[in-house]
Design a protein around this motif. Sequence first.
Motif, PDB file in Angstrom:
ATOM      1  N   GLU A  14       0.923  -1.167  -0.114  1.00  0.00           N
ATOM      2  CA  GLU A  14       0.038   0.138   0.126  1.00  0.00           C
ATOM      3  C   GLU A  14       0.861   1.121   0.011  1.00  0.00           C
ATOM      4  O   GLU A  14       1.707   1.493   0.973  1.00  0.00           O
ATOM      5  CB  GLU A  14      -0.853  -0.052   1.206  1.00  0.00           C
ATOM      6  CG  GLU A  14      -1.960  -0.980   1.226  1.00  0.00           C
ATOM      7  CD  GLU A  14      -2.789  -0.978   2.474  1.00  0.00           C
ATOM      8  OE1 GLU A  14      -2.608   0.049   3.310  1.00  0.00           O
ATOM      9  OE2 GLU A  14      -3.938  -1.617   2.250  1.00  0.00           O
ATOM     10  N   SER A  15       0.886   1.998  -0.980  1.00  0.00           N
ATOM     11  CA  SER A  15       1.719   3.416  -1.128  1.00  0.00           C
ATOM     12  C   SER A  15       0.734   4.204  -1.748  1.00  0.00           C
ATOM     13  O   SER A  15      -0.015   3.933  -2.457  1.00  0.00           O
ATOM     14  CB  SER A  15       2.984   3.091  -1.824  1.00  0.00           C
ATOM     15  OG  SER A  15       2.663   2.838  -3.140  1.00  0.00           O
ATOM     16  N   VAL A  16       1.328   5.521  -1.659  1.00  0.00           N
ATOM     17  CA  VAL A  16       0.686   6.692  -2.243  1.00  0.00           C
ATOM     18  C   VAL A  16       0.784   6.576  -3.760  1.00  0.00           C
ATOM     19  O   VAL A  16      -0.236   6.753  -4.642  1.00  0.00           O
ATOM     20  CB  VAL A  16       1.241   7.998  -1.968  1.00  0.00           C
ATOM     21  CG1 VAL A  16       0.511   9.103  -2.649  1.00  0.00           C
ATOM     22  CG2 VAL A  16       0.898   8.066  -0.397  1.00  0.00           C
ATOM     23  N   SER A  17       1.861   6.336  -4.130  1.00  0.00           N
ATOM     24  CA  SER A  17       2.071   6.342  -5.625  1.00  0.00           C
ATOM     25  C   SER A  17       1.578   5.124  -6.232  1.00  0.00           C
ATOM     26  O   SER A  17       0.858   5.296  -7.491  1.00  0.00           O
ATOM     27  CB  SER A  17       3.681   6.023  -6.030  1.00  0.00           C
ATOM     28  OG  SER A  17       4.147   4.640  -5.630  1.00  0.00           O
ATOM     29  N   GLU A  22      -3.105   3.435  -9.377  1.00  0.00           N
ATOM     30  CA  GLU A  22      -4.466   2.601  -9.783  1.00  0.00           C
ATOM     31  C   GLU A  22      -5.756   3.465  -9.892  1.00  0.00           C
ATOM     32  O   GLU A  22      -6.715   3.197 -10.752  1.00  0.00           O
ATOM     33  CB  GLU A  22      -4.706   2.028  -8.202  1.00  0.00           C
ATOM     34  CG  GLU A  22      -3.605   0.947  -7.917  1.00  0.00           C
ATOM     35  CD  GLU A  22      -4.182  -0.424  -8.564  1.00  0.00           C
ATOM     36  OE1 GLU A  22      -4.915  -0.522  -9.510  1.00  0.00           O
ATOM     37  OE2 GLU A  22      -3.323  -1.500  -8.261  1.00  0.00           O
ATOM     38  N   ALA A  23      -5.718   4.593  -9.274  1.00  0.00           N
ATOM     39  CA  ALA A  23      -6.833   5.680  -9.640  1.00  0.00           C
ATOM     40  C   ALA A  23      -6.791   5.946 -11.161  1.00  0.00           C
ATOM     41  O   ALA A  23      -7.774   6.354 -11.837  1.00  0.00           O
ATOM     42  CB  ALA A  23      -6.561   6.926  -8.900  1.00  0.00           C
ATOM     43  N   LEU A  24      -5.614   6.222 -11.481  1.00  0.00           N
ATOM     44  CA  LEU A  24      -5.521   6.759 -13.115  1.00  0.00           C
ATOM     45  C   LEU A  24      -6.094   5.371 -13.905  1.00  0.00           C
ATOM     46  O   LEU A  24      -6.738   5.581 -14.841  1.00  0.00           O
ATOM     47  CB  LEU A  24      -4.019   7.004 -13.359  1.00  0.00           C
ATOM     48  CG  LEU A  24      -3.925   7.254 -15.026  1.00  0.00           C
ATOM     49  CD1 LEU A  24      -4.659   8.377 -15.549  1.00  0.00           C
ATOM     50  CD2 LEU A  24      -2.523   7.631 -15.097  1.00  0.00           C
ATOM     51  N   PRO A 146      -9.074   5.322  -0.948  1.00  0.00           N
ATOM     52  CA  PRO A 146      -9.528   5.859  -2.027  1.00  0.00           C
ATOM     53  C   PRO A 146      -9.224   7.463  -1.947  1.00  0.00           C
ATOM     54  O   PRO A 146      -9.323   8.143  -0.982  1.00  0.00           O
ATOM     55  CB  PRO A 146     -11.078   5.583  -2.108  1.00  0.00           C
ATOM     56  CG  PRO A 146     -11.167   4.270  -1.343  1.00  0.00           C
ATOM     57  CD  PRO A 146     -10.002   4.630  -0.232  1.00  0.00           C
ATOM     58  N   LEU A 147      -8.815   8.183  -3.170  1.00  0.00           N
ATOM     59  CA  LEU A 147      -8.645   9.525  -3.245  1.00  0.00           C
ATOM     60  C   LEU A 147      -9.781  10.271  -2.558  1.00  0.00           C
ATOM     61  O   LEU A 147      -9.794  11.334  -2.082  1.00  0.00           O
ATOM     62  CB  LEU A 147      -8.215   9.845  -4.721  1.00  0.00           C
ATOM     63  CG  LEU A 147      -6.844   9.931  -4.948  1.00  0.00           C
ATOM     64  CD1 LEU A 147      -6.569   9.962  -6.279  1.00  0.00           C
ATOM     65  CD2 LEU A 147      -5.914  10.732  -4.100  1.00  0.00           C
ATOM     66  N   GLU A 148     -11.073   9.735  -3.311  1.00  0.00           N
ATOM     67  CA  GLU A 148     -12.292  10.585  -2.823  1.00  0.00           C
ATOM     68  C   GLU A 148     -12.779  10.514  -1.498  1.00  0.00           C
ATOM     69  O   GLU A 148     -13.383  11.469  -0.931  1.00  0.00           O
ATOM     70  CB  GLU A 148     -13.548   9.748  -3.695  1.00  0.00           C
ATOM     71  CG  GLU A 148     -13.466   9.797  -5.069  1.00  0.00           C
ATOM     72  CD  GLU A 148     -12.210   9.091  -5.799  1.00  0.00           C
ATOM     73  OE1 GLU A 148     -11.717   8.234  -5.138  1.00  0.00           O
ATOM     74  OE2 GLU A 148     -12.133   9.224  -7.077  1.00  0.00           O
ATOM     75  N   SER A 149     -12.034   9.793  -0.555  1.00  0.00           N
ATOM     76  CA  SER A 149     -12.421   9.975   0.540  1.00  0.00           C
ATOM     77  C   SER A 149     -11.303  11.177   1.450  1.00  0.00           C
ATOM     78  O   SER A 149     -11.462  11.375   2.642  1.00  0.00           O
ATOM     79  CB  SER A 149     -11.846   8.666   1.470  1.00  0.00           C
ATOM     80  OG  SER A 149     -10.452   8.299   1.480  1.00  0.00           O
TER      81      SER A 149
END
Length: 221
Positions: A14-17, A22-24, A146-149
């Motif tokens: 689990e990492s930010v990058s 994954e979001a892209l 998730p970024l949306e959170s």
Amino acid sequence: MKTALLLSGSPRAESVSRMLGEALLDRLARLGWQRRTLAVTGLMESQEGRARLSGEFLGADLTVLAAPVYVDAPPAPVVRAMEFLAEEPGQGSRGRRFAAVFACGFPESFHTGVCLDACRLFAREAGLEWAGGLGVGGGGALGHGPLESRGRMARKVIRALDLAAEALDRGGSVPEEAVRLAGEPLIPHRLYLFLAEAGWLARAWKRRTLFKLGATPFRRP
């Protein structure tokens, strides 16, 4: 159906990058792309791993590298993988493209610049089309999940990913507007440094090394 491959260059599960990459790819999948993800760490250590890396890479229409910045450079396993892939024969034979997303712990996104330049040069050497990249600073503020959170803090990064995915889907490059939005600070500079310092001290306290932060055990006399 077009295929997008995410090469995750972080040694962490689990990492930010990886979350950004994954979001892209999530966005590309919603546009009809088939997506795959491959963690780079450890692949170069075996013939089977190298074969898998080569096969996935050669089979993708678009490869997106998502990685952290370690001392102004991509992690060592990523560099080794890029050197290996650059020597693979015939990889530029059918208009394959390459893009990248880098996240760094410094609040300023310009620290990702060297890594993105390295990716651009890799694409040139490998005969691939360089489709551009995004650099996100202060990645530690995004955490995991998730970024949306993340609410308003992540809204510019989310918009940057939306713009990048739309452009990549059309066969274009990551637009300048996406680069600008991704590079803007997530939170005020001083607040980020305060939280980073507090997190560092809390981690040292938890590991009982709070009073050893200045230690230099390998320093030569």
